[in-house]
Design a protein around this motif. Structure first.
Motif, PDB file in Angstrom:
ATOM      1  N   UNK A   4      20.598   5.369  94.648  1.00 11.12           N
ATOM      2  CA  UNK A   4      20.306   4.072  94.033  1.00 11.12           C
ATOM      3  C   UNK A   4      18.910   3.655  94.491  1.00 11.12           C
ATOM      4  N   UNK A   5      18.171   3.008  93.591  1.00 11.88           N
ATOM      5  CA  UNK A   5      16.798   2.618  93.895  1.00 11.88           C
ATOM      6  C   UNK A   5      16.695   1.093  93.892  1.00 11.88           C
ATOM      7  N   UNK A   6      16.065   0.564  94.947  1.00 11.89           N
ATOM      8  CA  UNK A   6      15.922  -0.879  95.097  1.00 11.89           C
ATOM      9  C   UNK A   6      14.447  -1.252  95.258  1.00 11.89           C
ATOM     10  N   UNK A   7      14.107  -2.418  94.757  1.00  9.19           N
ATOM     11  CA  UNK A   7      12.786  -2.999  95.044  1.00  9.19           C
ATOM     12  C   UNK A   7      12.922  -3.815  96.318  1.00  9.19           C
ATOM     13  N   UNK A  21      26.984  19.352  95.199  1.00 12.70           N
ATOM     14  CA  UNK A  21      27.299  18.094  94.526  1.00 12.70           C
ATOM     15  C   UNK A  21      26.032  17.593  93.841  1.00 12.70           C
ATOM     16  N   UNK A  22      25.727  18.157  92.703  1.00 15.45           N
ATOM     17  CA  UNK A  22      24.500  17.753  92.016  1.00 15.45           C
ATOM     18  C   UNK A  22      24.889  16.939  90.785  1.00 15.45           C
ATOM     19  N   UNK A  72      20.334   7.319  99.461  1.00 18.82           N
ATOM     20  CA  UNK A  72      21.246   8.398  99.075  1.00 18.82           C
ATOM     21  C   UNK A  72      22.660   7.869  98.888  1.00 18.82           C
ATOM     22  N   UNK A  73      23.348   8.380  97.880  1.00 23.14           N
ATOM     23  CA  UNK A  73      24.740   8.015  97.668  1.00 23.14           C
ATOM     24  C   UNK A  73      25.618   8.653  98.747  1.00 23.14           C
ATOM     25  N   UNK A  74      26.822   8.104  98.895  1.00 24.15           N
ATOM     26  CA  UNK A  74      27.677   8.452 100.017  1.00 24.15           C
ATOM     27  C   UNK A  74      28.008   9.941 100.070  1.00 24.15           C
ATOM     28  N   UNK A  75      28.284  10.558  98.890  1.00 28.07           N
ATOM     29  CA  UNK A  75      28.706  11.959  98.911  1.00 28.07           C
ATOM     30  C   UNK A  75      27.605  12.884  99.418  1.00 28.07           C
ATOM     31  N   UNK A  76      26.336  12.474  99.253  1.00 30.70           N
ATOM     32  CA  UNK A  76      25.232  13.263  99.773  1.00 30.70           C
ATOM     33  C   UNK A  76      25.019  12.969 101.262  1.00 30.70           C
ATOM     34  N   UNK A  77      25.172  11.707 101.641  1.00 33.17           N
ATOM     35  CA  UNK A  77      24.930  11.318 103.033  1.00 33.17           C
ATOM     36  C   UNK A  77      25.919  11.974 103.985  1.00 33.17           C
TER      37      UNK A  77
END
Length: 622
Positions: free
Chosen positions: A25-28, A165-166, A43-48
């Motif tokens: 997810x991208x945030x300003x 997990x791509x 990074x999303x949870x499954x990658x972290x």
């Protein structure tokens, strides 16, 4: 979920979320140390949770952080906090090339070449530092509101390619080279192939290969010939078509040898769009021809002529305003002809970007207008918010501000541990797109009263709502024990903003959860009040120090089972062991006395060996 006002690394304050992809997810955010806006990719949870991927992700991101180029989104920082991994990048206001193509349709050949040259320059800078992008696609190309084209996510794709997990593979496979589809060797020519597919989409408005799943699309990249772009864009110049065809040859050795060679042909296509000068090896398009190598002087001349050719006669009547030779090509401004060619090319690419920026601003206005209701393009969709945990009337109010009418809300009731009138479930989760013509189903705690579901929802929640909100004041909910993300969301739902957090060790509260809040639960405060939270760092790890003395009249050996340590302690000596995580060690000491042998030397007497085992208590570190 990260919400507005949350601080990351005690430095970056989240302003809003600007996008979401398969990996992150991208945030300003606001960098409070350097006082600038940045983009943070989390990074999303499954990658972290994948340690191998995280290690590779950080290595590749740090490598890409060394890239600095006007056509690359620069990486400023890479870090982690409470198991959350993030990248801090340059914030670029604009839209992706994918959105630009979707809104505008087919791009004219000059605009497509202008964008391709800027993308190519970014790729060229990376290749010169040995970095291959591996995921060139319109979604990773941003056109700023000033018309500058920038490539993002350098180095990240390499980490993703080794992870099973791509989630974003479906979007990427449309632009993947055949060697990527077969998991073969990947080099700079793979980026050239992907850029060729992006150019195909720019001039035709579609990708050459499509299908129902990633496997079907990958097989097409490997086996099928693509339809010539001129079949969808009859006015496409032959030079640009053959550049695209050469870049997308299935065998890597038939493509451009380097991205620099491709950039050379793109400049030529601006100067002589209808000239058949592109060499394609073993092609069905004609006999192979050999091209002589261009000298640096010819290269500079070509750049100058390409800049002068970059106009938009077909689309813009005010061409002279943007391309006035007297303003932009005054020979007196340049003492060196080589600098003049490059400078002109850079300036004209920037000016051509202004033209694109006009279209981008129009597109952004249309998008914002559609979201706000000023314009209507079919059924309006909104991004759903979270109303779980709020009182029904408050939920209806928040949904109304979003544009959801109460007539489109269907309420069902269930008895549970929540306070009566509290929304416990919503049919459309937060972050998902919701059509305002559809029905939203809410589950509310309590028993249904008389009347229809909508009316009963109101009556069932009115007393609770009045107790939690009154005019411009709200009751502070308890968030102790919740995770930081859930606590922030719960407080946000009650119109209370988390402005800062601190961390402390706690034996009772799990790591990442709230220990305490600066305003007690139940206290009435003004809406939009600020609150601070103390977040648990988990149990503080206590370590112990040990000092083990030698009690024998000579050297002895020792063994410690718990830490697998052994060695020798000299006579009248001791060993000191620190930072041990257990409070008791089992120490075995062995002593073999010496005796005077017949040859006059002292030797160990194994028959007199002494062994003792004891439990030794450690001294805790403060």
């Amino acid at each position: 979920m990260i919400t507005q006002g949350v601080f990351i690394a005690d430095r970056y304050e989240i302003i809003d979320r600007v996008g979401s992809g398969g990996m992150s997810d991208v945030y300003r955010a606001k960098d409070h140390i350097l006082g600038r806006e940045v983009a943070i990719k989390i990074l999303k949870q499954e990658f972290s949770e994948d340690a191998t991927f995280v290690a590779k992700f950080r290595t590749e991101a740090q490598s890409a952080a060394g890239l600095e180029h006007p056509n690359i989104v620069n990486i400023y920082d890479v870090g982690s906090e409470n198991g959350m991994y993030f990248i801090v990048m340059e914030y670029v206001e604009g839209i992706t090339l994918k959105t630009y193509i979707e809104k505008k349709g087919q791009l004219n050949f000059k605009e497509a070449i202008s964008i391709a040259i800027q993308v190519g320059r970014g790729i060229e800078a990376a290749h010169q530092k040995g970095i291959i992008h591996r995921d060139i696609k319109p979604q990773n190309i941003i056109i700023s509101t000033e018309g500058k084209v920038k490539v993002t996510d350098f180095g990240i794709a390499r980490a993703a390619s080794s992870n099973t997990i791509h989630a974003d593979l479906m979007g990427s496979v449309h632009y993947s080279s055949p060697e990527q589809a077969r998991n073969g060797f990947v080099d700079g020519k793979s980026d050239i192939y992907s850029l060729g597919i992006v150019m195909y989409e720019m001039v035709t408005g579609r990708v050459p290969f499509d299908g129902d799943n990633t496997v079907a699309i990958a097989i097409q990249h490997l086996q099928e010939e693509m339809v010539a772009p001129s079949a969808y864009a009859p006015d496409l110049p032959i030079s640009l078509e053959k550049i695209i065809l050469k870049a997308t040859m299935k065998k890597a050795d038939r493509r451009y040898a380097t991205i620099s060679d491709m950039l050379m042909d793109l400049k030529k296509a601006l100067v002589s769009p209808n000239e058949d000068f592109v060499t394609i090896v073993e092609s069905d398009l004609g006999q192979t021809r050999v091209m002589t190598k261009i000298t640096p002087e010819e290269d500079q001349s070509l750049s100058r002529r390409a800049a002068e050719a970059l106009t938009f006669n077909d689309d813009y009547d005010d061409e002279e305003e943007y391309y006035d030779d007297d303003d932009y090509y005054d020979d007196d401004d340049y003492d060196d002809e080589d600098d003049e060619a490059d400078s002109k090319m850079d300036r004209i690419l920037t000016i051509s970007g202004i033209v694109a920026a006009i279209a981008i601003v129009a597109i952004l206005v249309a998008i914002i207008g559609n979201i706000s209701g000023l314009f209507s393009f079919g059924s309006k969709k909104v991004t759903m918010i979270n109303v779980v945990g709020t009182q029904y009337e408050q939920a209806v109010e928040q949904l109304g501000e979003l544009g959801v009418k109460e007539d489109n809300i269907v309420v069902s009731y269930e008895e549970n541990d929540s306070d009566d009138g509290t929304v416990t479930n919503q049919s459309v989760p937060e972050g998902k797109q919701f059509s305002l013509n559809d029905t939203l189903r809410l589950t509310v705690a309590g028993k249904e009263s008389s009347g229809d579901s909508s009316d009963s929802g109101k009556s069932g929640s009115s007393s609770s709502s009045e107790s939690s909100t009154s005019g411009d004041t709200v009751a502070v909910p308890s968030v102790v024990g919740l995770t930081q993300a859930d606590a922030t969301q719960t407080l946000s739902n009650s119109f209370i903003t988390v402005t800062s957090t601190s961390q402390e060790f706690s034996d009772e509260v799990p790591s990442g959860s709230v220990i305490s809040q600066s305003i007690e639960a139940g206290e009435m405060v003004a809406k939009n009040s600020s609150i601070t939270l103390v977040i648990s760092k988990g149990k503080e790890e206590v370590t112990y120090n040990y000092s083990i003395q030698n009690p024998y009249d000579g050297e002895c050996t020792y063994e410690i089972a718990e830490i697998g340590k052994s060695g020798t302690i000299p006579k009248n000596g001791a060993i000191n062991i620190s930072e041990v995580k257990v409070d008791t060690l089992t120490v075995t000491l062995t002593y073999t006395p010496l005796y005077l042998s017949g040859d006059g030397t002292m030797k160990p007497n194994p028959n007199a060996t002494e062994t003792s085992t004891q439990a030794v208590k450690g001294t805790p570190n403060n």
